[in-house]
Scaffold this motif. Structure first.
Motif, PDB file in Angstrom:
ATOM      1  N   ASP A 131      49.543 -62.922  12.342  1.00 16.78           N
ATOM      2  CA  ASP A 131      50.476 -62.279  13.260  1.00 16.78           C
ATOM      3  C   ASP A 131      50.417 -63.062  14.564  1.00 16.78           C
ATOM      4  OD1 ASP A 131      51.830 -60.686  15.088  1.00 16.78           O
ATOM      5  OD2 ASP A 131      51.148 -58.810  14.193  1.00 16.78           O
ATOM      6  N   ARG A 164      51.435 -62.603  17.382  1.00 18.38           N
ATOM      7  CA  ARG A 164      51.197 -61.846  18.605  1.00 18.38           C
ATOM      8  C   ARG A 164      49.711 -61.670  18.873  1.00 18.38           C
ATOM      9  NH1 ARG A 164      54.577 -56.768  16.639  1.00 18.38           N
ATOM     10  NH2 ARG A 164      53.158 -57.210  14.906  1.00 18.38           N
ATOM     11  N   TYR A 182      45.497 -60.870  22.567  1.00 20.82           N
ATOM     12  CA  TYR A 182      46.942 -60.878  22.342  1.00 20.82           C
ATOM     13  C   TYR A 182      47.595 -62.003  23.135  1.00 20.82           C
ATOM     14  CZ  TYR A 182      45.733 -56.332  20.527  1.00 20.82           C
ATOM     15  OH  TYR A 182      45.125 -55.322  19.822  1.00 20.82           O
ATOM     16  N   ARG A 183      48.532 -62.661  22.519  1.00 14.31           N
ATOM     17  CA  ARG A 183      49.221 -63.809  23.117  1.00 14.31           C
ATOM     18  C   ARG A 183      49.855 -63.451  24.454  1.00 14.31           C
ATOM     19  NH1 ARG A 183      54.166 -65.122  19.667  1.00 14.31           N
ATOM     20  NH2 ARG A 183      54.788 -63.175  20.685  1.00 14.31           N
ATOM     21  N   ASP A 184      50.458 -62.271  24.550  1.00 14.04           N
ATOM     22  CA  ASP A 184      51.161 -61.865  25.766  1.00 14.04           C
ATOM     23  C   ASP A 184      50.354 -60.917  26.634  1.00 14.04           C
ATOM     24  OD1 ASP A 184      53.379 -63.378  24.922  1.00 14.04           O
ATOM     25  OD2 ASP A 184      54.125 -61.709  23.715  1.00 14.04           O
ATOM     26  N   SER A 190      52.109 -57.530  25.832  1.00 17.13           N
ATOM     27  CA  SER A 190      52.322 -57.552  24.382  1.00 17.13           C
ATOM     28  C   SER A 190      52.825 -56.205  23.886  1.00 17.13           C
ATOM     29  CB  SER A 190      51.013 -57.907  23.664  1.00 17.13           C
ATOM     30  OG  SER A 190      51.148 -57.769  22.257  1.00 17.13           O
ATOM     31  N   GLU A 191      53.682 -56.248  22.874  1.00 16.40           N
ATOM     32  CA  GLU A 191      54.150 -55.001  22.279  1.00 16.40           C
ATOM     33  C   GLU A 191      53.049 -54.329  21.467  1.00 16.40           C
ATOM     34  OE1 GLU A 191      57.426 -55.977  19.829  1.00 16.40           O
ATOM     35  OE2 GLU A 191      56.353 -57.452  18.627  1.00 16.40           O
ATOM     36  N   CYS A 192      51.918 -55.008  21.316  1.00 18.27           N
ATOM     37  CA  CYS A 192      50.762 -54.429  20.625  1.00 18.27           C
ATOM     38  C   CYS A 192      49.849 -53.661  21.581  1.00 18.27           C
ATOM     39  CB  CYS A 192      49.941 -55.530  19.942  1.00 18.27           C
ATOM     40  SG  CYS A 192      50.835 -56.491  18.711  1.00 18.27           S
ATOM     41  N   CYS A 239      52.482 -52.872  15.092  1.00 22.10           N
ATOM     42  CA  CYS A 239      51.418 -53.873  15.237  1.00 22.10           C
ATOM     43  C   CYS A 239      50.120 -53.266  14.716  1.00 22.10           C
ATOM     44  CB  CYS A 239      51.275 -54.264  16.706  1.00 22.10           C
ATOM     45  SG  CYS A 239      50.091 -55.571  17.019  1.00 22.10           S
TER      46      CYS A 239
END
Length: 407
Positions: A127, A129, A196-198, A202-204, A238
């Motif tokens: 994933d 993300r 998390y990448r963001d 992150s949307e997670c 997620c």
């Protein structure tokens, strides 16, 4: 007309033709022929598009088209982890040798996959993300979190052990405790940015601030429904989700009880699996107990690094269980042992504040001297009155105070 781009399907077919290396069939190699031999043979008598040649070309293109689908499914499964089930179903439904992926083709697919992933389009976690950079998390905690030997150790061990577990029994639940400005939010942001990448965007990741998201107790039933819905939707979106609850001591106890099922052991009954989720609760509760322990060690001439997790946790639990107006004591979260680790954040001393000031100058690319760092530290209020040992605000306002020293 200007130069156009090849349609995606045609481009893929061309790539696959190269991968096939001019093969005459699925997994087979054609007999080499001269460049003009085909046109000079009997087929040429009916014109360049004679019936025999037309059927041969049609058959070859059909084979390439069918094989390109196999290659595409293989690539999608290997690179994006998508369509793997479909690939397995087709293998089972079409077990004939004609559908086996040529060995040379597999080698080329490995090269193509590696090339594609070199652009950062692939992810080891499956994933994109989620990055789960434990090495980076540990390095940043060691380099940027000052005076918190217990928090560093517990957070790294807990998160790393949880992520490495192939099938955890329950979500990871950590509860951060300590005075304001000691690093609770800082560590929570760091966990988000390295898993998390963001990061927090992150949307997670979902962040809930008690007095901002749940300000009125009269609407608690509505808050409960909204909170459960948001947690459920986030986990469906997620699988490895992170939920951060700031000012957790100000949460209404029924809100904690409402999310209790999401943190409990997995019973295999629900449709959504929450076992890969992480819950972080940030609270000022227990700060006084933690500070008293740290002060007692200092008065006894012992280093704060000698404070052990086992010793401090028992005192922290006692304060959290006191029948006061706090969500922990009134909810079932403590009673049912749903919190995996209580993470204590010790009060910060003068030299820790100087380190925070140094980091603030470096983050903004500003020069500094030891005298400047001392000036910043002296601007803070230290307690108790007699010892003046701990910063009452921790490092919370340090980054703003260096504005006084700008040219």
């Amino acid at each position: 007309m200007g130069q156009g781009r090849l349609p995606p399907g045609l481009g893929l077919a061309c790539c696959l033709l190269l991968l096939l290396g001019g093969s005459g069939g699925l997994g087979s190699r054609a007999t080499p022929r001269g460049p003009w031999e085909e046109e000079q043979g009997p087929v040429a008598e009916g014109g360049p598009w004679g019936r025999v040649r037309y059927e041969a070309v049609k058959k070859h293109l059909g084979a390439v088209g069918a094989l390109s689908k196999q290659y595409w499914q293989y690539l999608a499964c290997k690179v994006w982890q998508e369509g793997c089930e479909e690939e397995e179903e087709e293998k089972e439904s079409s077990p004939g040798p004609g559908w086996s992926l040529p060995l040379v083709g597999q080698d080329y697919l490995e090269i193509l996959s590696a090339w594609y992933c070199s652009f950062g389009k692939c992810c080891e976690t499956g994933d994109c993300r989620i990055i789960n950079n434990i090495t980076g998390l540990e390095a940043d905690l060691n380099g940027q979190l000052h005076g918190q030997h217990l928090a560093k150790e517990v957070v790294i061990r807990a998160v790393q052990g949880f992520l490495q577990s192939p099938q955890p029994e329950k979500p990871l639940v950590l509860s951060f405790h300590g005075w304001s400005g000691t690093g609770k939010n800082f560590v929570a942001r760091m966990v988000a940015s390295h898993l998390y990448r963001d990061g927090l965007k992150s949307e997670c990741v979902r962040v809930f601030i008690s007095l901002f998201h749940f300000p009125h107790h009269k609407y608690v039933d509505s808050y409960k429904a909204q909170l459960k819905k948001q947690i459920s939707e986030t986990v469906q979106l997620c699988k490895q989700s992170l939920f951060i609850f700031d000012e957790a001591e100000k949460l209404h106890f029924s809100l904690l009880d409402a999310i209790k099922p999401f943190m409990a052991h997995y019973d295999n009954k629900g449709e959504v699996d929450y076992r890969r989720s992480i819950f972080l609760f940030l609270s000022n509760l227990g700060g006084n107990t933690i500070n008293e322990v740290a002060l007692d060690f200092w008065r006894a001439g012992r280093a704060r690094e000698e404070i052990s997790m086992e010793f401090l946790e028992q005192w922290l639990r006692l304060e959290l269980q006191e029948p006061a107006e706090n969500s922990y004591a009134r909810s079932h979260v403590l009673k049912e042992n749903l919190i995996d680790f209580f993470v204590p954040f010790l009060p910060l001393e003068y030299h820790h504040v100087k380190l925070c000031a140094r980091d603030a100058f470096l983050a903004r690319g500003l020069p500094y001297t030891e005298a400047t760092l001392d000036e910043v530290a002296r601007m803070m209020v230290f307690v108790p009155k007699e010892e003046k040992l701990f910063s009452a605000q921790g490092c919370k306002s340090v980054s703003q105070r260096i504005n006084y020293f700008l040219p």
